[in-house]
Design an enzyme around this catalytic site. Structure first.
Site, PDB file in Angstrom:
ATOM      1  N   LEU A   1       0.727  -1.016  -0.421  1.00  0.00           N
ATOM      2  CA  LEU A   1       0.000  -0.165   0.162  1.00  0.00           C
ATOM      3  C   LEU A   1       0.523   1.388  -0.043  1.00  0.00           C
ATOM      4  O   LEU A   1       0.405   1.522   0.023  1.00  0.00           O
ATOM      5  CB  LEU A   1      -0.785  -0.269   1.495  1.00  0.00           C
ATOM      6  CG  LEU A   1      -1.784  -1.209   1.188  1.00  0.00           C
ATOM      7  CD1 LEU A   1      -2.816  -0.913   2.492  1.00  0.00           C
ATOM      8  CD2 LEU A   1      -2.555  -0.828  -0.305  1.00  0.00           C
ATOM      9  N   CYS A   2       1.996   1.131  -0.366  1.00  0.00           N
ATOM     10  CA  CYS A   2       3.396   2.346  -0.170  1.00  0.00           C
ATOM     11  C   CYS A   2       2.844   2.586  -1.880  1.00  0.00           C
ATOM     12  O   CYS A   2       3.347   1.825  -2.813  1.00  0.00           O
ATOM     13  CB  CYS A   2       4.512   1.499   0.533  1.00  0.00           C
ATOM     14  SG  CYS A   2       5.781   3.463   0.567  1.00  0.00           S
ATOM     15  N   HIS A   3       2.538   4.327  -1.751  1.00  0.00           N
ATOM     16  CA  HIS A   3       2.904   4.928  -2.797  1.00  0.00           C
ATOM     17  C   HIS A   3       4.387   4.748  -4.252  1.00  0.00           C
ATOM     18  O   HIS A   3       5.233   4.806  -2.727  1.00  0.00           O
ATOM     19  CB  HIS A   3       2.568   6.912  -2.547  1.00  0.00           C
ATOM     20  CG  HIS A   3       0.815   6.702  -2.912  1.00  0.00           C
ATOM     21  ND1 HIS A   3       1.288   6.389  -1.473  1.00  0.00           N
ATOM     22  CD2 HIS A   3      -0.084   6.567  -3.288  1.00  0.00           C
ATOM     23  CE1 HIS A   3      -0.282   7.265  -0.956  1.00  0.00           C
ATOM     24  NE2 HIS A   3      -1.126   7.241  -2.455  1.00  0.00           N
TER      25      HIS A   3
ATOM     26  N   MET B   1       8.235   5.609   4.809  1.00  0.00           N
ATOM     27  CA  MET B   1       8.833   4.394   3.660  1.00  0.00           C
ATOM     28  C   MET B   1      10.110   4.045   3.359  1.00  0.00           C
ATOM     29  O   MET B   1      11.098   3.110   3.730  1.00  0.00           O
ATOM     30  CB  MET B   1       7.318   4.026   4.054  1.00  0.00           C
ATOM     31  CG  MET B   1       6.386   3.894   4.868  1.00  0.00           C
ATOM     32  SD  MET B   1       6.536   3.686   6.402  1.00  0.00           S
ATOM     33  CE  MET B   1       6.995   1.727   6.055  1.00  0.00           C
ATOM     34  N   GLU B   2      10.622   5.332   2.341  1.00  0.00           N
ATOM     35  CA  GLU B   2      11.823   4.771   1.736  1.00  0.00           C
ATOM     36  C   GLU B   2      13.048   4.676   2.378  1.00  0.00           C
ATOM     37  O   GLU B   2      14.410   4.065   2.326  1.00  0.00           O
ATOM     38  CB  GLU B   2      11.957   5.507   0.351  1.00  0.00           C
ATOM     39  CG  GLU B   2      10.364   5.404  -0.512  1.00  0.00           C
ATOM     40  CD  GLU B   2       9.366   5.908  -0.149  1.00  0.00           C
ATOM     41  OE1 GLU B   2       8.289   5.034  -1.177  1.00  0.00           O
ATOM     42  OE2 GLU B   2       9.103   6.771   0.984  1.00  0.00           O
TER      43      GLU B   2
ATOM     44  N   ASP C   1      23.814  -9.707   6.730  1.00  0.00           N
ATOM     45  CA  ASP C   1      24.474 -11.234   5.537  1.00  0.00           C
ATOM     46  C   ASP C   1      26.255 -11.667   5.523  1.00  0.00           C
ATOM     47  O   ASP C   1      26.102 -12.939   5.156  1.00  0.00           O
ATOM     48  CB  ASP C   1      23.543 -10.586   4.416  1.00  0.00           C
ATOM     49  CG  ASP C   1      23.808 -11.931   3.733  1.00  0.00           C
ATOM     50  OD1 ASP C   1      23.856 -13.471   3.615  1.00  0.00           O
ATOM     51  OD2 ASP C   1      24.578 -11.767   2.113  1.00  0.00           O
TER      52      ASP C   1
END
Length: 322
Positions: free
Chosen positions: A61-63, A99-100, A114
């Site tokens: 739902l992130c643009h 969010m980015e 990792d």
């Protein structure tokens, strides 16, 4: 997805932070760039860029956003055997970019994990959070844990515009509100917003027309009021004569502010082009701004023009233009 079609594009920036915690062996291999797979911090910075650019593919739902700038930093913290990761993202858009930033920081941290686990599997990713964000309707937001002096010096978050101590007059022009037919919600909202910026606000409620408003503007200029913000009287009705009243007393036009208001408001609604909003100086030191009469237009108008008002007042007092 959230509907942002009627929102206005603004400059936005966000910075996220998190840490990879390791033991002495893993930490030493990381900072000395001696891991079996090579330079983990350099690879993490690349991974962070990729993570930020692909946030919308990870969160449904992130643009999807066209980022204009991404910067990822990996900073060793010897006292905790940690690598502190920052991801800064920015662009001009209708929605935020936090969010980015979080996706970028997380991708960088996962890459560190990792590449370090072959040497030391007892690793942890901790305290991933948004450090601050700025831009948009809500302006600057800083995480309650705050910023360190180094973080504040490096990122220089932009403080919201302030009008601390400024004496401002708010004038509502409305025949019906002045007659008590309905409550003056537009003037109340304007005053509340300006007080939130630190201003000292005095409200006046006048009927539509020219004479009373022109007289009020002369009074405010005579009293030395630096800023008069008005709501109402800018439409096409026969009594919507605020621009004509201002024209009677104005000494110098300030067309750019009204043009900016109409242009930026048109991103919310094309009806903005019908507004007769106007700005001018009265006397030597009173800036008058005419905005439409609805609470929604007042909120949008102050959102658009508010960041410019402190500098406009400073210019009137002889400060440099930039």
């Amino acid at each position: 997805m959230a509907d942002v079609r009627r929102k206005r594009a603004t400059e936005r920036r966000a910075v996220a932070v998190g840490e990879l915690r390791a033991g002495p062996v893993g930490y030493a291999a990381l900072v000395n760039r001696a891991l079996p797979k090579g330079d983990a911090m350099a690879m993490a910075e690349v991974a962070g860029l990729q993570g930020a650019k692909n946030a919308a593919q990870l969160m449904p739902l992130c643009h999807p956003l066209s980022l204009e700038y991404v910067d990822v930093r990996c900073m060793p913290v010897p006292e905790r055997h940690a690598i502190r990761v920052y991801c800064e993202t920015s662009l001009t858009a209708k929605t935020g970019v936090e969010m980015e930033a979080l996706a970028g920081a997380s991708a960088a941290l996962l890459t560190l994990y990792d590449l370090t686990k072959p040497v030391e599997p007892a690793l942890s990713i901790e305290a991933v959070r948004l450090l601050f964000k700025e831009g948009g309707k809500k302006g600057l937001w800083v995480h309650p844990d705050g910023l360190s002096d180094d973080e504040r010096a490096h990122y220089r978050p932009k403080a919201d515009p302030r009008l601390d101590g400024e004496a401002i007059a708010v004038i509502t022009l409305s025949d019906r509100a002045s007659a008590g037919v309905y409550e003056d919600r537009s003037g109340a909202l304007m005053a509340e917003t300006l007080e939130g910026m630190g201003a000292r606000v005095q409200r006046r409620l006048l009927p539509d027309g020219i004479d009373a408003f022109a007289a009020a503007l002369r009074e405010e200029a005579a009293h030395g009021t630096p800023l008069v913000l008005c709501t109402g009287g800018t439409g096409f009705g026969p009594r919507d004569l605020a621009p004509e009243a201002l024209a009677q007393v104005a000494t110098r036009e300030v067309p750019g502010l009204a043009e900016l208001f109409r242009n930026a408001s048109s991103e919310h609604t094309p009806l903005a082009w019908l507004s007769r909003a106007r700005c001018a100086l009265v006397g030597d030191g009173t800036l008058v701004v005419l905005l439409p009469g609805s609470p929604k237009a007042v909120a949008q108008g102050l959102d658009i023009l508010g960041p410019l008002l402190p500098h406009a007042l400073a210019m009137m007092r002889g400060a440099p233009h930039a």
